[in-house]
Design an enzyme around this catalytic site. Structure first.
Site, PDB file in Angstrom:
ATOM      1  N   ARG A 127       0.648  -1.781  -0.130  1.00 36.04           N
ATOM      2  CA  ARG A 127       0.095   0.332   0.049  1.00 36.04           C
ATOM      3  C   ARG A 127       0.865   1.145   0.451  1.00 36.04           C
ATOM      4  NH1 ARG A 127      -3.090  -3.100   3.715  1.00 36.04           N
ATOM      5  NH2 ARG A 127      -5.234  -3.857   2.517  1.00 36.04           N
ATOM      6  N   LYS A 149       3.812  12.507 -10.118  1.00 34.48           N
ATOM      7  CA  LYS A 149       2.243  11.217 -10.636  1.00 34.48           C
ATOM      8  C   LYS A 149       3.654  10.294 -11.461  1.00 34.48           C
ATOM      9  CE  LYS A 149      -0.420  14.368 -13.730  1.00 34.48           C
ATOM     10  NZ  LYS A 149      -0.958  14.854 -15.049  1.00 34.48           N
ATOM     11  N   GLU A 191      11.152  19.731 -23.831  1.00 33.88           N
ATOM     12  CA  GLU A 191       9.546  20.264 -22.503  1.00 33.88           C
ATOM     13  C   GLU A 191      10.862  21.318 -21.820  1.00 33.88           C
ATOM     14  OE1 GLU A 191       6.917  18.465 -21.752  1.00 33.88           O
ATOM     15  OE2 GLU A 191       7.669  16.532 -22.762  1.00 33.88           O
ATOM     16  N   LYS A 237       8.151  23.564 -12.240  1.00 38.09           N
ATOM     17  CA  LYS A 237       7.815  22.701 -11.768  1.00 38.09           C
ATOM     18  C   LYS A 237       6.679  22.843 -10.709  1.00 38.09           C
ATOM     19  CE  LYS A 237       6.058  18.155 -13.178  1.00 38.09           C
ATOM     20  NZ  LYS A 237       5.906  16.895 -14.365  1.00 38.09           N
ATOM     21  N   GLU A 247      -4.213  17.804  -9.542  1.00 38.14           N
ATOM     22  CA  GLU A 247      -3.883  18.186 -10.653  1.00 38.14           C
ATOM     23  C   GLU A 247      -5.624  17.967 -10.448  1.00 38.14           C
ATOM     24  OE1 GLU A 247      -2.190  16.840 -14.504  1.00 38.14           O
ATOM     25  OE2 GLU A 247      -3.926  17.629 -16.153  1.00 38.14           O
ATOM     26  N   ARG A 251     -10.444  22.441 -11.715  1.00 41.30           N
ATOM     27  CA  ARG A 251      -9.126  23.761 -12.121  1.00 41.30           C
ATOM     28  C   ARG A 251      -9.100  24.493 -14.074  1.00 41.30           C
ATOM     29  NH1 ARG A 251      -4.082  25.439  -7.727  1.00 41.30           N
ATOM     30  NH2 ARG A 251      -4.372  27.038  -9.370  1.00 41.30           N
ATOM     31  N   ASN A 261       0.152  20.466 -19.541  1.00 45.10           N
ATOM     32  CA  ASN A 261       0.345  19.887 -20.741  1.00 45.10           C
ATOM     33  C   ASN A 261       0.102  20.594 -22.709  1.00 45.10           C
ATOM     34  OD1 ASN A 261      -0.481  17.709 -19.192  1.00 45.10           O
ATOM     35  ND2 ASN A 261      -3.181  18.116 -18.820  1.00 45.10           N
ATOM     36  N   HIS A 264       0.749  18.856 -25.548  1.00 41.49           N
ATOM     37  CA  HIS A 264       0.498  17.844 -25.504  1.00 41.49           C
ATOM     38  C   HIS A 264      -0.520  17.350 -26.054  1.00 41.49           C
ATOM     39  CE1 HIS A 264       4.083  18.170 -21.817  1.00 41.49           C
ATOM     40  NE2 HIS A 264       4.109  16.662 -21.995  1.00 41.49           N
ATOM     41  N   HIS A 268       0.428  14.022 -28.510  1.00 40.67           N
ATOM     42  CA  HIS A 268      -0.185  12.741 -28.094  1.00 40.67           C
ATOM     43  C   HIS A 268      -0.587  12.426 -29.261  1.00 40.67           C
ATOM     44  CE1 HIS A 268      -0.942  13.664 -23.435  1.00 40.67           C
ATOM     45  NE2 HIS A 268       0.547  12.593 -23.598  1.00 40.67           N
ATOM     46  N   HIS A 281       8.936  11.112 -26.749  1.00 45.21           N
ATOM     47  CA  HIS A 281       7.899  12.705 -26.308  1.00 45.21           C
ATOM     48  C   HIS A 281       7.986  13.584 -26.310  1.00 45.21           C
ATOM     49  CE1 HIS A 281       4.777  13.366 -23.758  1.00 45.21           C
ATOM     50  NE2 HIS A 281       5.230  14.250 -22.786  1.00 45.21           N
TER      51      HIS A 281
HETATM   52  N1  NAD Z   1       5.628  11.083 -14.431  1.00 42.74           N
HETATM   53  C1  NAD Z   1       4.949  12.327 -15.332  1.00 42.74           C
HETATM   54  O1  NAD Z   1       4.869  13.372 -14.981  1.00 42.74           O
HETATM   55  C2  NAD Z   1       5.701  12.034 -16.918  1.00 42.74           C
HETATM   56  C3  NAD Z   1       6.670  13.523 -17.596  1.00 42.74           C
HETATM   57  C4  NAD Z   1       6.784  13.694 -18.712  1.00 42.74           C
HETATM   58  C5  NAD Z   1       7.055  12.468 -19.173  1.00 42.74           C
HETATM   59  N2  NAD Z   1       6.685  10.963 -17.980  1.00 42.74           N
HETATM   60  C6  NAD Z   1       7.176   9.565 -19.106  1.00 42.74           C
HETATM   61  O2  NAD Z   1       8.282   9.477 -19.460  1.00 42.74           O
HETATM   62  C7  NAD Z   1       8.924   8.719 -19.901  1.00 42.74           C
HETATM   63  C8  NAD Z   1       9.407   9.668 -21.176  1.00 42.74           C
HETATM   64  O3  NAD Z   1      10.380   9.450 -20.153  1.00 42.74           O
HETATM   65  P1  NAD Z   1      12.648   9.991 -21.073  1.00 42.74           P
HETATM   66  O4  NAD Z   1      12.390  10.812 -22.260  1.00 42.74           O
HETATM   67  O5  NAD Z   1      12.953  10.307 -19.798  1.00 42.74           O
HETATM   68  O6  NAD Z   1      12.628   8.450 -21.336  1.00 42.74           O
HETATM   69  P2  NAD Z   1      12.994   6.903 -21.342  1.00 42.74           P
HETATM   70  O7  NAD Z   1      13.346   6.751 -19.698  1.00 42.74           O
HETATM   71  O8  NAD Z   1      12.943   6.097 -22.171  1.00 42.74           O
HETATM   72  O9  NAD Z   1      14.691   7.479 -21.208  1.00 42.74           O
HETATM   73  C9  NAD Z   1      14.997   7.651 -23.375  1.00 42.74           C
HETATM   74  C10 NAD Z   1      16.098   6.597 -23.623  1.00 42.74           C
HETATM   75  O10 NAD Z   1      18.126   7.055 -22.536  1.00 42.74           O
HETATM   76  C11 NAD Z   1      17.961   6.022 -22.433  1.00 42.74           C
HETATM   77  N3  NAD Z   1      18.847   6.813 -21.292  1.00 42.74           N
HETATM   78  C12 NAD Z   1      18.241   7.061 -19.487  1.00 42.74           C
HETATM   79  N4  NAD Z   1      19.383   7.859 -19.285  1.00 42.74           N
HETATM   80  C13 NAD Z   1      21.024   7.524 -20.165  1.00 42.74           C
HETATM   81  C14 NAD Z   1      21.740   7.803 -19.712  1.00 42.74           C
HETATM   82  N5  NAD Z   1      21.964   8.598 -18.868  1.00 42.74           N
HETATM   83  N6  NAD Z   1      22.454   7.689 -20.658  1.00 42.74           N
HETATM   84  C15 NAD Z   1      22.243   7.148 -21.825  1.00 42.74           C
HETATM   85  N7  NAD Z   1      21.162   6.089 -21.519  1.00 42.74           N
HETATM   86  C16 NAD Z   1      20.033   6.556 -21.144  1.00 42.74           C
HETATM   87  C17 NAD Z   1      16.553   5.201 -21.248  1.00 42.74           C
HETATM   88  O11 NAD Z   1      17.692   3.265 -21.754  1.00 42.74           O
HETATM   89  C18 NAD Z   1      15.880   5.808 -23.031  1.00 42.74           C
HETATM   90  O12 NAD Z   1      16.807   3.819 -24.036  1.00 42.74           O
HETATM   91  C19 NAD Z   1       7.343   8.267 -21.116  1.00 42.74           C
HETATM   92  O13 NAD Z   1       6.983   7.170 -20.774  1.00 42.74           O
HETATM   93  C20 NAD Z   1       6.389   9.493 -20.347  1.00 42.74           C
HETATM   94  O14 NAD Z   1       5.275   8.909 -20.372  1.00 42.74           O
HETATM   95  C21 NAD Z   1       5.947  10.960 -17.289  1.00 42.74           C
HETATM   96 ZN    ZN Z   2       5.874  15.634 -21.522  1.00 42.43          ZN
END
Ligand code: NAD
Ligand code: ZN
Length: 380
Positions: A127, A149, A191, A237, A247, A251, A261, A264, A268, A281
């Site tokens: 939990r 999130k 971003e 942020k 969120e 609002r 967003n 986004h 998306h 992304h």
């Molecule tokens: N929780 C939130 O508020 C929030 C906000 C924005 C995005 N997201 C999520 O984040 C994800 C995207 O994250 P991302 O862009 O970090 O992608 P990712 O986590 O897939 O990383 C991108 C690539 O880089 C590699 N990598 C990571 N760090 C590295 C490093 N230091 N050296 C070499 N390679 C490295 C990873 O293995 C991967 O292949 C999506 O799933 C999205 O939905 C979440």
């Molecule tokens: Zn995003």
């Protein structure tokens, strides 16, 4: 611990958590984890993937051990498609087999995919147990690791299953970006441009000027200037999340978490029509920013100069994959996907100027304005 700190006090918590922004402090992560978790934590399970773990896993594990933690590591497959319930279940089985108790913690080492999944698994194991974030992509540093999130993708769509679960601490070591592919830097910077566009001129200009001098590939991630930018990005942020942690759906003001967003809705749709294969992304968000600017112009709330400025700055982040050759109708269909997230109507985040976001329901936007923006972006 050395480095800059940003305290993030959440109203829902008695104690807030801190984001440490550092250069080269991964070796001290154990000491930091101890400060965040206190002395009653015995075990710290590292969640990562093979790519990131090969670079930084040993250093983290060694440091955790030196700080007195019993530690073990669970690696998920690398890739967005593995951010799902199946991987979550495998992580949970591992936590149980390691006897992870409510005093213990999960340490996420990786990009947004690892952070989202590790945070979600921590949110539901017993939990909810504590977790720490050590983001290693630019996107994760400035965006996904801050704000609580967590979640995974489902058949019904991206991020459709999850929980709000705040980390007990975030450690950013910008030196880890040295191994990050250029494309991932572009994705993170898109971003960053998004944050600037909704935050206001100071952050927007700081981001634009940095990109002008150090475009991805030529950037010097460990510089003090870069660290200052990362701190401002995270602080923005945090300032939004702090006063709208979950969120609130009711609002629609300019400080609502929904403003994050920006870019986004179209982003998306773009990810969806390309089966999540063509765009990272952040790259899709980059195109989404350009789209939202165009739509704002069509509604006569944003001037041509600002549309051009947003275009320019997005392109400073790097080359974006081209828009696929699909018709406007397919895009309009894909846009409906965001309805699921917002209770029946798409809520567009538009701009009245840099730093002046406006949330508008699709019911208040003439369809021709959206169609015209779709056609314009397809042509470019
Ligand atoms: N929780 C939130 O508020 C929030 C906000 C924005 C995005 N997201 C999520 O984040 C994800 C995207 O994250 P991302 O862009 O970090 O992608 P990712 O986590 O897939 O990383 C991108 C690539 O880089 C590699 N990598 C990571 N760090 C590295 C490093 N230091 N050296 C070499 N390679 C490295 C990873 O293995 C991967 O292949 C999506 O799933 C999205 O939905 C979440
Ligand atoms: Zn995003």
């Amino acid at each position: 611990m050395n480095g800059k700190q940003i305290s993030i006090g959440h109203r829902a918590r008695a104690a807030g958590y801190t984001v440490h922004v550092t250069s080269g402090q991964l070796n001290s992560a154990g000491k930091w984890a101890r400060e965040c978790l206190g002395t009653n934590a015995t075990k710290a399970i590292v969640v990562s993937n093979p790519t990131v773990f090969a670079h930084y896993g040993d250093r983290l594990v060694r440091s955790l051990k030196a700080a007195g933690f019993q530690t073990a590591s669970w690696l998920m497959n690398d890739g967005e498609r593995f951010k799902d319930l199946r991987s979550t279940e495998a992580a949970l089985k591992y936590f149980a087999s390691e006897g992870l108790t409510r005093d213990d913690a999960v340490v996420a080492l990786g990009g947004g995919v690892v952070g989202d999944l590790a945070g979600f698994a921590a949110a539901i194991h017993l939990r909810g147990i504590r977790f720490l974030q050590i983001p290693t992509t630019l996107l994760a540093m400035i965006d996904s690791s801050v704000g609580g999130k967590t979640g995974v993708n489902a058949a019904s769509g991206k991020n459709m299953i999850g929980a709000f679960h705040q980390p007990s601490g975030v450690l950013v070591d910008v030196e880890t970006l040295a191994t990050l592919p250029k494309r991932e830097m572009t994705s993170g910077f898109c971003e960053a441009v998004k944050h600037g566009a909704v935050a206001g001129r100071p952050l927007f200009d700081q981001t634009a000027e940095y990109l002008d001098r150090f475009p991805p590939g030529r950037s010097a991630p460990a510089s003090d200037e870069f660290i200052q930018l990362i701190i401002k990005q995270i602080a923005f942020k945090a300032s939004i999340v702090r006063q709208d942690e979950t969120e609130n759906t009711a609002r629609a003001d300019s400080r609502s978490r929904k403003v994050l967003n920006f870019g986004h809705t179209f982003g998306h749709a773009l990810e969806k029509v390309t089966n999540y294969r063509r765009f990272r992304h952040g790259e899709a968000v980059g195109q989404g920013i350009i789209f939202a600017a165009e739509l704002s112009k069509n509604l006569e709330i944003l001037g041509q100069n600002e549309v051009k400025l947003l275009n320019d700055v997005v392109h400073r982040a790097g080359r974006l994959p081209s828009i696929p050759d699909v018709g406007p109708r397919e895009f309009l269909e894909a846009l409906k996907f965001d309805k699921k997230l917002t209770g029946g109507h798409i809520q567009w985040v538009l701009l009245r100027g840099i730093g002046k976001p406006l949330i508008v329901s699709e019911t208040d936007i003439p369809r021709r304005a959206i169609t015209a923006a779709v056609k314009k972006i397809i042509k470019n």
